[in-house]
Write a protein that holds these residues in place. Structure first.
Motif, short mmCIF file in Angstrom:
data_model
loop_
_atom_site.label_atom_id
_atom_site.label_comp_id
_atom_site.label_asym_id
_atom_site.label_seq_id
_atom_site.Cartn_x
_atom_site.Cartn_y
_atom_site.Cartn_z
N ALA A 182 0.85 -1.14 -0.12
CA ALA A 182 -0.01 -0.02 -0.06
C ALA A 182 0.79 1.23 0.14
O ALA A 182 0.84 2.16 0.92
CB ALA A 182 -0.92 0.01 1.25
N THR A 183 1.67 1.17 -1.13
CA THR A 183 2.71 2.37 -0.97
C THR A 183 2.35 3.74 -1.59
O THR A 183 2.92 4.69 -1.73
CB THR A 183 3.85 1.97 -1.81
N GLY A 184 0.96 3.88 -2.18
CA GLY A 184 0.52 4.86 -2.62
C GLY A 184 0.93 5.39 -4.00
O GLY A 184 1.38 4.91 -4.97
N PRO A 188 1.63 5.66 -9.54
CA PRO A 188 1.81 4.69 -8.32
C PRO A 188 3.08 4.74 -8.05
O PRO A 188 3.98 4.60 -9.07
CB PRO A 188 1.11 3.37 -9.00
N ALA A 189 3.35 4.67 -6.79
CA ALA A 189 4.71 4.49 -6.44
C ALA A 189 5.10 2.88 -6.15
O ALA A 189 5.02 2.17 -5.21
CB ALA A 189 4.82 5.07 -4.85
N GLY A 191 0.64 -0.22 -11.53
CA GLY A 191 0.72 -0.86 -10.30
C GLY A 191 0.80 -2.46 -10.62
O GLY A 191 0.96 -2.86 -11.62
N PRO A 192 0.72 -3.29 -9.61
CA PRO A 192 0.73 -4.59 -9.56
C PRO A 192 -0.64 -5.06 -10.32
O PRO A 192 -1.66 -4.67 -10.30
CB PRO A 192 1.05 -5.14 -8.18
N ASN A 199 -3.93 3.49 -3.60
CA ASN A 199 -3.49 4.25 -4.82
C ASN A 199 -2.26 3.45 -5.37
O ASN A 199 -2.02 4.11 -6.66
CB ASN A 199 -3.19 5.64 -4.70
N LEU A 200 -1.63 2.73 -4.78
CA LEU A 200 -0.65 1.91 -5.70
C LEU A 200 -1.09 1.17 -6.91
O LEU A 200 -0.82 0.86 -8.01
CB LEU A 200 -0.15 0.75 -4.72
#
Length: 412
Positions: free
Chosen positions: A121-123, A255-256, A273-274, A292-293
């Motif tokens: 959940a790195t945003g 996404p981070a 993202g993933p 938001n990742l």
């Protein structure tokens, strides 16, 4: 001095990122009776982006009242701590390994953490000047919204007095509120499109705050000797100069996903993202993702609810209640589709709340369609824009046997 030998530890669930999604997932896990839940946060405090936003509106759906960002973040953090979640701040995950192995670094040294499940959940992060190819000088006074809010709300500093704001997303109006709260008076907003990105009445709001709104306008370069003194813009082939003492680049969130991209997990070029299924499960079943990742960008409240939902699925998984289907299908992006989340569906296991989230890559009007091998499964006529979220209930799709992928597209 940092111990060169990594320590080893274990937990049931490691959550990477202490923003609204990560804290929501942690709280949901504890409420389901899962012990040894660890949130890993690189900043000095958990709470995520809302921690920097000193203005409303946050928290209505979660707490039944309007809160400022810092109060909202503190309430989320306090709720997680009260539930028994361990929050490790000033700790950065440096590597993800198959099966839930996580490497991290903190002031205490290096550590290898073995988790039964990991929730990512790195945003998101805003796109800075360096990635926007804006020419000119390199004076001081060029910031993103996040950096501005750190100056104002965390450091109690006023970096400039008359900035120009680049972009018209929701966060751009957050930048206006932040600037005005610190006594600044932004002079202009610059938007490349012919309309504001945020919905009505955003254009009215910009003018009500005394800003000149430049639509269909490109920032050409930034001028200044030491500090920002002016920017040059181009509108319809004509150039103009705007006097200012700062530039705030807003939005264009990404996404981070650096950890995901350097890991064995599958990464989606559309969302950034993933790749996940409808339960938030990644290509390695020890990993889940939320917030938001998964895509840029939703509100803090949306991410918190999404985190709670994924936390519930992880609790199901640990308690052997999250089924696996022998049949997994992929979703393909067709014409006009920028992103689809989730990118995979486990057929026959859909819960009633599961949705496909879509965004388009430009202003479009026509039919949004979902096909399987030439057979039309679903369609809807609509007019939409890239910043607008489109939701499709998974239960609306009747997927025929033998299909291994769906095609999602937009036709005029």
């Amino acid at each position: 001095m940092m111990d060169p030998q990594p320590r080893s530890s274990s937990c049931r669930v490691a959550i990477v990122g202490g923003g609204p999604a990560g804290l929501g997932a942690a709280l949901a896990l504890r409420q389901r009776g899962i012990d040894r839940v660890v949130v890993i946060e690189r900043e000095a405090e958990a709470g995520g982006i809302p921690r920097h936003c000193g203005h409303p509106v946050f928290g209505w759906r979660e707490f039944g009242r309007v809160l400022s960002g810092p109060v909202y973040a503190r309430r989320l953090r306090d709720a997680a701590l009260a539930a028994g979640v361990e929050i490790r701040t000033r700790s950065s995950v440096t590597q993800l390994h198959p099966g839930g192995g996580v490497e991290l670094a903190s002031p205490a040294g290096l550590e290898q953490l073995a988790a039964e499940r990991v929730i990512l959940a790195t945003g998101v992060r805003e796109t800075p000047r360096s990635a926007r190819l804006v020419g000119g000088d390199r004076p001081w006074g060029v910031l993103t919204t996040g950096a501005l809010q750190s100056f104002v709300y965390l450091e109690r500093l006023r970096p400039f007095r008359r900035p120009v704001i680049v972009g018209t997303e929701l966060v751009s109006f957050s930048a206006i509120l932040t600037a005005r709260a610190a006594g600044m008076r932004p002079v202009a907003m610059i938007e490349e499109n012919g309309h504001t990105t945020a919905r009505w009445p955003s254009a009215w709001m910009a003018r009500a705050f005394g800003l000149r709104l430049y639509l269909g306008t490109r920032l050409v370069d930034i001028r200044g000797n030491g500090r920002v003194e002016a920017v040059n813009v181009e509108t319809g082939g004509k150039t103009a100069t705007i006097d200012c003492d700062g530039v705030i680049f807003t939005g264009r969130f990404l996404p981070a996903a650096e950890l995901v991209r350097s890991s064995p997990l599958r990464w989606d070029s559309g969302s950034g993202g993933p790749v996940i299924d409808q339960f938030g499960r990644c290509s390695d079943p020890a990993y889940f993702a939320a917030g938001n990742l998964l895509r840029a960008v939703e509100t803090a409240g949306w991410c918190h609810r999404e985190g709670r939902r994924v936390g519930g699925f992880v609790a199901d998984d640990l308690q052997d209640r999250l089924p696996r289907s022998p049949r997994r299908i992929e979703l393909e992006r067709g014409p006009g589709i920028k992103l689809i989340v989730p990118q995979a569906i486990e057929v026959g296991l859909t819960d009633p709340s599961a949705m496909l989230q879509l965004r388009v890559d430009r202003d479009l009007s026509g039919r949004l369609t979902i096909d399987a091998g030439g057979q039309r499964l679903w369609e809807r006529r609509l007019a939409t824009r890239p910043e607008r979220r489109i939701l499709i209930p998974l239960q609306a799709l009747s997927i025929p046997p033998g299909v291994d992928r769906l095609q999602v597209g937009f036709t005029p």
